[in-house]
Scaffold this active site. Structure first.
Site, PDB file in Angstrom:
ATOM      1  CG  ASP A  54      -1.548   5.052   4.846  1.00 20.85           C
ATOM      2  OD1 ASP A  54      -1.934   4.043   4.620  1.00 20.85           O
ATOM      3  OD2 ASP A  54      -0.217   4.927   5.507  1.00 20.85           O
ATOM      4  CD  GLU A  55      -2.333   1.869   8.365  1.00 23.51           C
ATOM      5  OE1 GLU A  55      -3.472   0.883   8.293  1.00 23.51           O
ATOM      6  OE2 GLU A  55      -1.429   1.577   8.270  1.00 23.51           O
ATOM      7  CD  GLN A  81      -3.404  -4.792   8.302  1.00 24.54           C
ATOM      8  OE1 GLN A  81      -2.480  -4.543   9.116  1.00 24.54           O
ATOM      9  NE2 GLN A  81      -3.487  -4.769   7.007  1.00 24.54           N
ATOM     10  CE  LYS A  83      -0.830   0.530   4.990  1.00 19.79           C
ATOM     11  NZ  LYS A  83      -0.306   1.763   5.145  1.00 19.79           N
ATOM     12  CB  THR A  84       3.992   2.238   1.881  1.00 25.10           C
ATOM     13  OG1 THR A  84       3.580   1.972   2.982  1.00 25.10           O
ATOM     14  CG2 THR A  84       4.829   3.618   1.831  1.00 25.10           C
ATOM     15  NE  ARG A 109       1.357  -6.620  11.424  1.00 25.04           N
ATOM     16  CZ  ARG A 109       1.209  -6.129  10.294  1.00 25.04           C
ATOM     17  NH1 ARG A 109       2.067  -5.198   9.748  1.00 25.04           N
ATOM     18  NH2 ARG A 109      -0.065  -6.439   9.529  1.00 25.04           N
TER      19      ARG A 109
END
Length: 726
Positions: A217-218, A248, A31-32, A598
């Site tokens: 973002d997020e 998430q 996504k980044t 993670r």
């Protein structure tokens, strides 16, 4: 601009334009990269000037990474981009706009400790008992109300009973005190721009014109004020692109609303929805395990991560006797995995609550394994550091009574509480800020020495205030520390603790020097703003070869080759008790999903048969249902010998309803139970049978239920069911 290194879904997300866009970006799906290329695409291909783009993130680290990545793609001046956290973007806006709201531009930003100190002062000022009206709890209550965008007047209007009325009163006085101190807390940073837009529509129109494209973002972590902010700015042009993953969404407890992402199209109108489902981080096994658990949630958008990576090792589930045994087994597995492939820095130990770290730390120290904790006592929260920062804030903002109280007698100046109380009452009577009121110190009936000390303190603060527009933050800070003789104060005590405190002050001066050298704006105001908005994760350094310990919440956005997740027991993870709602459980399940994703290569899950809680005796534990939700084919379950610990296993029968909620099949039993049986009660929920006294239907059954609730029931009245094994 070359987009050939993007996969088809990523490229579609980058090139999509015209109207609202929602990008579901699963863990490790890049996504980044998509956000970075999206910004570059807007500038390079669409021709949008950098200054007309607003990109909002949740951490300074993410914002900095985004800027750096865009700079590598483009040759244009990306410094003009408005990339930052919600709080930093709002702080920047308010530095210019806040006089319209009755504050000065030199406002202070109060962190949690400062806010708590002010709440405590308010409670005491209302003659309320701080043991009944706990400052920390009421600070949290106020923050919760702000996240719901409820004003003190709203709270007062709907107050039910004495406690609610007092909350409204404390909240009201707290806001008055903040205003008088020319200070904002973190919640106000988000709320005041929204107030600005309502009170001054022309300023909203300006920012709608200024920020012609908005990226978030997020997005799944946004609360109501954050949603209102981006919605207001983008409402007119509708050019907004949000990136997030509902799987998430783990911050409901602090106001994040999962509906913001799940109902995006309902709110913003006809939207384009794109799903990034290819994962570049984890093995197939880890992704299958994560999906098997999170897919049991009802409130989610249907999607499933896939990867071209190898299958990898099975998920290791390690049973332990207690927390000490758990710590030993975690450390043992880490030692086993240290080889040419893995170093200490490749391992992270995750836990649901900070308290779990203690036994793990003890074992790491015994084995001389280097480690670092994220989320312990933060550098900028240490007393000696906060003391210096309080001086610097008072220099900038003479209305800041919290900072004044902290430093007026530090280092000691011989000013007692009685003298200070007389002075502060006088300042309140003449309605002046404390520094200005010191000009009339001779009008107060206190000792000559106290008057002299307070006058010297005033003159020193004023001398630095006169320099904030001409001197750098570095020069002011160094000269201040010398002026108050802080070095002598600590080193004259000649003990290890005082030397360590001085070394922390020295490190603070180093950080201010670094800021001065690397920042375009080198002044004290900007340094204080930057420090106020820093988080512990922003300072996390993975270059040191040490094991990392942190809560699962802190780990979001990070990745490690090997992940160890401790405390997988009912009541601990999932955290909670019998009062848990389905929504609470779904958030805990998403938290498990975040924890396990993670991991790049290996994941270890640990549970203990018993665990000491709240300093008491060890209490029997029930293995977390999340372990039972893992497919047995993906798990390598390492059990301990001679234990009556019952386990959920993947061989238990499940029924998946059309809504994907998990239901277990139970069977009634009239036969004798056995110690260790896992049972279910219609009121108390799941439990484990610890003891049987007597025989037949009048036998007494002692059972420990979720949330450490212990009950003794008569068998014939208990109406228990047990899990049916395949």
């Amino acid at each position: 601009m070359k987009l050939h290194d993007l996969n088809p879904a990523q490229r579609e997300a980058v090139e999509a334009m015209g109207g609202p866009i929602l990008i579901f970006a699963g863990a490790g799906s890049g996504k980044t990269r998509v956000l970075t290329y999206k910004i570059a695409y807007l500038i390079e291909e669409i021709g949008l000037p950098p200054e007309n783009i607003l990109a909002v993130t949740f951490t300074n680290k993410a914002a900095q990474e985004m800027k750096e990545r865009v700079s590598k793609i483009l040759t244009v001046d990306t410094q003009k981009m408005n990339v930052g956290t919600f709080h930093s973007i709002c702080a920047r806006m308010l530095r210019f706009e806040i006089p319209r709201l009755g504050y000065t531009r030199d406002f202070s930003i109060y962190d949690q400790a400062d806010s708590r100190a002010l709440v405590k002062e308010i409670i005491q000022g209302l003659n309320l008992d701080t043991k009944t009206f706990v400052p920390n709890a009421y600070q949290n209550h106020i923050s919760s109300k702000k996240n719901q965008m409820l004003s003190p007047e709203n709270v007062a209007e709907y107050a039910e009973g004495y406690i609610d009325e007092k909350l409204a009163q404390i909240y009201t006085e707290y806001q008055k005190a903040l205003k008088k101190n020319n200070a904002l807390d973190f919640d106000d940073l988000l709320l005041l721009p929204i107030q600005l837009f309502k009170d001054h529509p022309n300023r909203l129109a300006y920012y709608q014109s200024q920020y012609q494209y908005v990226l978030v973002d997020e997005y799944q972590d946004t609360n109501r004020p954050q949603f209102e902010l981006v919605h207001s700015i983008s409402e007119k042009h509708r050019d907004i692109c949000v990136v997030g993953d509902d799987d998430q969404s783990i911050y409901g407890w602090r106001g994040a609303d999962i509906k913001n992402i799940l109902e995006f199209s309902d709110i913003f109108g006809e939207s384009k929805i794109i799903k990034l489902e290819q994962n570049y981080r984890s093995t197939k096994t880890i992704l299958k395990a994560a999906h098997a658990v999170v897919s049991l949630n009802e409130n989610r958008s249907e999607k499933e991560l896939w990867t071209e990576n190898k299958d990898g090792d099975k998920i290791r589930v390690q049973d332990c006797y207690d927390e000490r045994d758990e710590a030993k087994k975690i450390v043992s597995w880490i030692n086993n995995e240290i080889n040419e492939e893995f170093k200490f820095l490749d391992h992270v130990i995750l836990y649901r609550t900070n308290a779990q770290s203690r036994s793990i730390e003890d074992e790491l120290r015994r084995k001389a394994i280097p480690y670092q904790i994220i989320g312990g006592v933060k550098f900028y929260d240490r007393k000696e550091v906060k003391d210096v920062l309080a001086y610097l804030r008072l220099i900038v903002n003479p209305y800041d009574t919290v900072s004044f109280d902290r430093v007026v007698n530090f280092p000691p100046r011989g000013i007692g509480k009685t003298s200070l109380d007389k002075f502060k009452n006088f300042a309140q009577l003449i309605d002046l800020n404390l520094i200005t009121a010191l000009e009339r110190i001779n009008e107060i009936n206190i000792g000559t020495k106290q008057k002299a000390s307070l006058s010297q303190f005033r003159d020193m603060i004023n001398s630095f205030t006169e320099k904030i527009d001409t001197d750098t933050a570095k020069d002011i800070a160094i000269n201040l520390v010398n002026a108050i003789e802080l070095n002598e104060h600590y080193l004259n005590q000649n003990n290890i603790e005082s030397r360590e405190r001085w070394s922390n002050v020295d490190e603070l001066l180093n950080s201010i020097s670094e800021f001065t050298e690397n920042s375009e704006e080198r002044g004290l105001r900007m340094f204080l703003e930057e420090v106020s908005l820093l988080t512990d994760i922003d300072r996390h350094n993975k270059s040191d070869d040490s094991v990392t310990l942190m809560t699962i919440h802190s780990a979001k956005g990070l990745e490690y080759p090997v992940v160890h997740i401790s405390g997988l027991e009912e009541g601990l993870f999932p955290l909670g008790s019998l009062s848990n709602t389905d929504m609470d459980l779904e958030e805990e399940r998403r938290l498990f999903y975040v924890a396990i994703t993670r991991a790049k290569q290996k994941a270890f899950l640990y549970n203990a048969s018993m665990r000491r809680r709240f300093g008491g005796e060890p209490i029997q534990s029930i293995t977390s249902q999340f372990i039972g939700e893992l497919p047995v084919s993906l798990v390598d379950h390492i059990q301990i010998k001679h234990t009556s610990q019952p386990y959920y296993t993947s061989t238990q029968k499940y029924i998946h309803s059309k809504s994907s909620s998990l239901k277990r099949t139970f069977k009634s039993t009239e036969s004798m139970y056995s110690v260790g049986s896992l049972v279910k009660h219609s009121i108390f929920g799941k439990g484990k049978l610890l003891r049987i006294d007597g025989v037949g239907e009048n036998a007494k059954l002692t059972i420990i239920f979720s949330g450490n609730v212990k009950k003794t029931l008569i068998q014939k009245y208990a109406n228990l069911t047990i899990l049916e094994s395949a």
